[in-house]
Design an enzyme around this catalytic site. Structure first.
Site, PDB file in Angstrom:
ATOM      1  N   CYS A   1      44.435  41.909  39.699  1.00 22.31           N
ATOM      2  CA  CYS A   1      43.727  40.997  39.379  1.00 22.31           C
ATOM      3  C   CYS A   1      42.128  41.064  39.344  1.00 22.31           C
ATOM      4  O   CYS A   1      41.650  41.924  40.243  1.00 22.31           O
ATOM      5  CB  CYS A   1      43.804  39.636  40.580  1.00 22.31           C
ATOM      6  SG  CYS A   1      43.042  38.229  40.306  1.00 22.31           S
TER       7      CYS A   1
ATOM      8  N   HIS B   1      50.509  34.375  36.203  1.00 21.29           N
ATOM      9  CA  HIS B   1      49.506  34.562  37.047  1.00 21.29           C
ATOM     10  C   HIS B   1      48.306  33.844  36.660  1.00 21.29           C
ATOM     11  O   HIS B   1      47.692  33.538  37.623  1.00 21.29           O
ATOM     12  CB  HIS B   1      49.360  36.313  36.723  1.00 21.29           C
ATOM     13  CG  HIS B   1      48.118  36.799  37.388  1.00 21.29           C
ATOM     14  ND1 HIS B   1      48.277  37.643  38.650  1.00 21.29           N
ATOM     15  CD2 HIS B   1      46.574  36.622  37.423  1.00 21.29           C
ATOM     16  CE1 HIS B   1      47.021  38.084  39.093  1.00 21.29           C
ATOM     17  NE2 HIS B   1      46.301  37.518  38.189  1.00 21.29           N
ATOM     18  N   GLU B   2      47.773  33.684  35.468  1.00 20.13           N
ATOM     19  CA  GLU B   2      46.512  32.926  35.354  1.00 20.13           C
ATOM     20  C   GLU B   2      47.012  31.314  35.543  1.00 20.13           C
ATOM     21  O   GLU B   2      46.123  30.723  35.921  1.00 20.13           O
ATOM     22  CB  GLU B   2      46.228  32.965  33.533  1.00 20.13           C
ATOM     23  CG  GLU B   2      45.987  34.471  33.412  1.00 20.13           C
ATOM     24  CD  GLU B   2      44.909  35.179  34.136  1.00 20.13           C
ATOM     25  OE1 GLU B   2      44.430  34.613  34.947  1.00 20.13           O
ATOM     26  OE2 GLU B   2      45.160  36.661  34.259  1.00 20.13           O
TER      27      GLU B   2
ATOM     28  N   HIS C   1      46.247  30.794  38.981  1.00 12.69           N
ATOM     29  CA  HIS C   1      44.605  30.401  39.328  1.00 12.69           C
ATOM     30  C   HIS C   1      44.173  29.255  39.338  1.00 12.69           C
ATOM     31  O   HIS C   1      43.425  28.481  40.014  1.00 12.69           O
ATOM     32  CB  HIS C   1      43.892  31.493  38.533  1.00 12.69           C
ATOM     33  CG  HIS C   1      43.906  32.744  38.843  1.00 12.69           C
ATOM     34  ND1 HIS C   1      43.124  33.286  40.068  1.00 12.69           N
ATOM     35  CD2 HIS C   1      44.242  34.062  38.337  1.00 12.69           C
ATOM     36  CE1 HIS C   1      43.136  34.438  40.117  1.00 12.69           C
ATOM     37  NE2 HIS C   1      43.748  35.243  39.234  1.00 12.69           N
TER      38      HIS C   1
END
Length: 175
Positions: A92, A134-135, A138
């Site tokens: 990351c 993953h994004e 966030h």
């Protein structure tokens, strides 16, 4: 275009939940452009707006550093997870030098708006699927290390503390 300031763990702004984008304006398109420039500068393959202290549901992805294959997701939502769980070593941009195996769905279907406000659905597999998940994490205030055991998180904290001490000492010596 400009390079945006990154947030780094343990900055609590990384835990802030992003809000939906209601209107795709010129400012939104500038944010997207700046996010791509920042992602390329940082040598990443994906970036969430949260990572640059913009708390809007925007992610950009380019797996191959190919301007023709750039992907923009505004207000993305995973509507279906398909198939098996895969474990890919993730990193990351907001947690430099740390890598870990994280369980993710190998295939997903994501619904989103593009940079022109058009609604679309796409199936993503393998690395693209992992990157989107993953994004999106966030945007929800989650980090990939949240999936790790307390022992692994403790080891990561020790590494981060060591690096920040070395970095601070280096800065003092060079001034």
């Amino acid at each position: 275009m400009s390079i945006l300031q990154m947030l780094y763990y343990p900055d609590q702004r990384l835990r802030k939940i992003a809000r939906s984008v209601s209107i795709i304006s010129h400012d939104t398109k500038k944010i997207i452009s700046d996010m791509f420039e920042t992602m390329y500068f940082q040598q990443g393959i994906g970036l969430a707006a949260t990572q640059v202290d913009i708390h809007q549901k925007i992610i950009v992805i380019d797996l191959n550093n190919n301007i023709q294959k750039r992907l923009v997701f505004i207000n993305p939502c995973i509507i279906k997870k398909i198939g098996t769980i895969t474990h890919i070593i993730e990193g990351c941009l907001s947690i430099p030098k740390i890598r870990a195996s994280v369980p993710r769905s190998q295939n997903i279907i994501v619904q989103s708006l593009d940079e022109n406000g058009n609604n679309f659905e796409m199936e993503a597999t393998d690395l693209l699927s992992v990157c989107i998940q993953h994004e999106i994490d966030h945007l929800l205030g989650k980090l990939f290390i949240d999936y790790l055991s307390p022992f692994k998180i403790q080891r990561i904290h020790k590494k981060i503390n060591k690096w920040s001490t070395v970095y601070k000492n280096h800065i003092k010596l060079s001034h």
